[in-house]
Design a protein around this motif. Structure first.
Motif, mmCIF file in Angstrom:
data_model
loop_
_atom_site.group_PDB
_atom_site.id
_atom_site.type_symbol
_atom_site.label_atom_id
_atom_site.label_comp_id
_atom_site.label_asym_id
_atom_site.label_seq_id
_atom_site.Cartn_x
_atom_site.Cartn_y
_atom_site.Cartn_z
ATOM 1 N N ALA A 1 -0.836 7.238 -13.337
ATOM 2 C CA ALA A 1 -1.226 6.944 -11.742
ATOM 3 C C ALA A 1 -2.154 5.924 -11.690
ATOM 4 N N TRP A 2 -3.213 5.909 -12.612
ATOM 5 C CA TRP A 2 -4.414 4.848 -12.713
ATOM 6 C C TRP A 2 -3.641 3.464 -12.950
ATOM 7 N N ARG A 3 -2.587 3.375 -13.802
ATOM 8 C CA ARG A 3 -2.002 2.268 -13.997
ATOM 9 C C ARG A 3 -1.074 1.584 -12.773
ATOM 10 N N MET A 4 -0.513 2.686 -12.001
ATOM 11 C CA MET A 4 0.289 2.192 -10.774
ATOM 12 C C MET A 4 -0.733 1.812 -9.903
ATOM 13 N N LEU A 5 -2.158 2.422 -9.522
ATOM 14 C CA LEU A 5 -3.168 1.892 -8.793
ATOM 15 C C LEU A 5 -3.589 0.554 -8.980
ATOM 16 N N LEU A 6 -3.809 0.176 -10.116
ATOM 17 C CA LEU A 6 -4.273 -1.166 -10.675
ATOM 18 C C LEU A 6 -3.312 -2.168 -10.674
ATOM 19 N N GLN A 7 -1.959 -1.792 -10.930
ATOM 20 C CA GLN A 7 -1.085 -2.702 -10.716
ATOM 21 C C GLN A 7 -0.844 -2.972 -9.068
ATOM 22 N N GLY A 8 -0.866 -2.089 -8.245
ATOM 23 C CA GLY A 8 -0.880 -2.280 -6.812
ATOM 24 C C GLY A 8 -1.924 -3.092 -6.332
ATOM 25 N N ARG A 9 -3.185 -2.812 -6.949
ATOM 26 C CA ARG A 9 -4.554 -3.583 -6.404
ATOM 27 C C ARG A 9 -4.232 -4.927 -7.071
ATOM 28 N N ASP A 10 -3.698 -5.158 -8.242
ATOM 29 C CA ASP A 10 -3.448 -6.864 -8.729
ATOM 30 C C ASP A 10 -2.441 -7.363 -7.814
ATOM 31 N N HIS A 11 -1.273 -6.637 -7.361
ATOM 32 C CA HIS A 11 -0.406 -7.273 -6.697
ATOM 33 C C HIS A 11 -0.949 -7.656 -5.261
ATOM 34 N N LEU A 12 -2.041 -6.965 -4.563
ATOM 35 C CA LEU A 12 -2.396 -7.081 -3.291
ATOM 36 C C LEU A 12 -3.349 -8.401 -3.611
ATOM 37 N N ASP B 1 -6.455 8.802 -3.128
ATOM 38 C CA ASP B 1 -6.574 8.321 -1.685
ATOM 39 C C ASP B 1 -7.793 7.517 -1.461
ATOM 40 N N THR B 2 -8.813 8.041 -1.631
ATOM 41 C CA THR B 2 -9.897 7.298 -1.308
ATOM 42 C C THR B 2 -10.254 6.050 -2.141
ATOM 43 N N LEU B 3 -9.878 6.195 -3.568
ATOM 44 C CA LEU B 3 -10.124 5.037 -4.634
ATOM 45 C C LEU B 3 -8.984 3.840 -3.934
ATOM 46 N N LEU B 4 -7.902 4.116 -3.568
ATOM 47 C CA LEU B 4 -7.153 3.345 -3.222
ATOM 48 C C LEU B 4 -7.444 2.574 -1.911
ATOM 49 N N ALA B 5 -8.228 3.208 -0.877
ATOM 50 C CA ALA B 5 -8.484 2.626 0.378
ATOM 51 C C ALA B 5 -9.717 2.067 -0.106
ATOM 52 N N VAL B 6 -10.691 2.457 -1.123
ATOM 53 C CA VAL B 6 -11.823 1.327 -1.306
ATOM 54 C C VAL B 6 -11.571 0.227 -2.183
ATOM 55 N N LEU B 7 -10.483 0.344 -2.895
ATOM 56 C CA LEU B 7 -10.327 -0.786 -3.653
ATOM 57 C C LEU B 7 -9.538 -1.666 -2.918
ATOM 58 N N THR B 8 -8.836 -1.392 -1.954
ATOM 59 C CA THR B 8 -8.159 -2.150 -0.826
ATOM 60 C C THR B 8 -8.981 -2.814 -0.042
ATOM 61 N N HIS C 1 -12.620 5.163 4.905
ATOM 62 C CA HIS C 1 -12.582 6.446 4.585
ATOM 63 C C HIS C 1 -13.966 7.145 4.229
ATOM 64 N N LYS C 2 -14.409 8.137 4.474
ATOM 65 C CA LYS C 2 -15.648 8.890 4.279
ATOM 66 C C LYS C 2 -15.655 9.007 2.719
ATOM 67 N N PRO C 3 -17.141 9.107 2.359
ATOM 68 C CA PRO C 3 -17.157 9.393 0.854
ATOM 69 C C PRO C 3 -16.709 10.599 0.551
ATOM 70 N N ALA D 1 0.915 -1.062 0.158
ATOM 71 C CA ALA D 1 -0.053 0.097 0.079
ATOM 72 C C ALA D 1 0.819 1.262 -0.057
ATOM 73 N N PRO D 2 1.857 1.310 0.851
ATOM 74 C CA PRO D 2 2.824 2.511 0.889
ATOM 75 C C PRO D 2 3.603 2.638 -0.688
ATOM 76 N N ALA D 3 3.971 1.720 -1.103
ATOM 77 C CA ALA D 3 4.586 1.717 -2.446
ATOM 78 C C ALA D 3 3.527 2.355 -3.596
ATOM 79 N N THR D 4 2.509 1.776 -3.616
ATOM 80 C CA THR D 4 1.426 2.229 -4.543
ATOM 81 C C THR D 4 1.310 3.592 -4.340
ATOM 82 N N ALA D 5 0.890 4.111 -3.143
ATOM 83 C CA ALA D 5 0.646 5.444 -2.840
ATOM 84 C C ALA D 5 1.781 6.220 -3.426
ATOM 85 N N THR D 6 2.855 5.819 -3.080
ATOM 86 C CA THR D 6 4.264 6.583 -3.678
ATOM 87 C C THR D 6 4.243 6.625 -5.220
#
Length: 193
Positions: free
Chosen positions: A89-100, A127-134, A151-153, A73-78
């Motif tokens: 940024a979108w690619r990194m988010l989805l790559q992190g999600r796939d790694h999770l 930030d919120t999308l990363l939290a929700v996907l996780t 996270h709040k909406p 999660a920290p590496a994905t946010a970075t």
């Protein structure tokens, strides 16, 4: 400082090094402030046993993720924060999600690399999308989501631009768990090869 306090301080210092994060980032990952973590490391304040065990467990998982070349999660946010544009940024988010997903399927405790709270990406939507996907991935795997994913909406709808869908099409094609967070992304854009 007594012998046991010195040992705890040394083990927290070792955990910080093992995590591969800065003191501030590791403190965030553990859900505390850098100044508070510093008092634990110096022995001025004694951490709870739970905090101590969590620090060691997360540090080990973060190191394992780095060794496996799997994003935490920290590496994905970075990676999102350092992206040169929203597409990257979108690619990194989805790559992190796939790694999770990979880590959750291992059932060996390495998913703890995603229990580590990330530092902000610099964009409330990401930030919120990363939290929700996780949270969604943990729930899908039958695991309790990490505390940092609560996270709040978003206060206003976030509808990232789409190359061929209009606003109404994006909204109707958004999964409910994202819509509840006031984020509107078509389900098809969450798929990876």
């Amino acid at each position: 400082m007594d012998k046991d306090s010195r040992a705890v301080s040394q083990l927290l210092n070792d955990a910080l090094i093992e995590s591969g994060l800065s003191q501030a980032a590791f403190a965030t990952a553990l859900g505390t402030s850098a100044s508070r973590f510093s008092t634990y490391r110096s022995g001025k304040t004694k951490p709870t046993a739970q905090f101590f065990l969590r620090a060691r467990r997360l540090a080990h998982a973060l190191q394992a993720a780095r060794e496996y070349r799997i994003m935490s999660a920290p590496a994905t946010a970075t990676a999102i924060r350092e992206a040169t544009d929203d597409d990257w940024a979108w690619r990194m988010l989805l790559q992190g999600r796939d790694h999770l997903r990979l880590l959750l399927n291992r059932h060996d405790g390495s998913e703890a690399a995603w229990e580590a709270a990330p530092t902000p990406t610099g964009h409330a939507g990401f930030d919120t999308l990363l939290a929700v996907l996780t949270a969604h991935e943990f729930e899908t795997a039958g695991e309790a989501p990490p505390d940092w994913t609560k996270h709040k909406p978003l206060p206003a709808p976030w509808i990232p631009p789409h190359p061929f869908l209009n606003r109404d099409e994006i909204i109707t094609q958004t999964p409910p768990y994202l819509a509840q967070a006031n984020i509107f992304v078509p389900n098809r854009d969450l798929m990876t090869a």
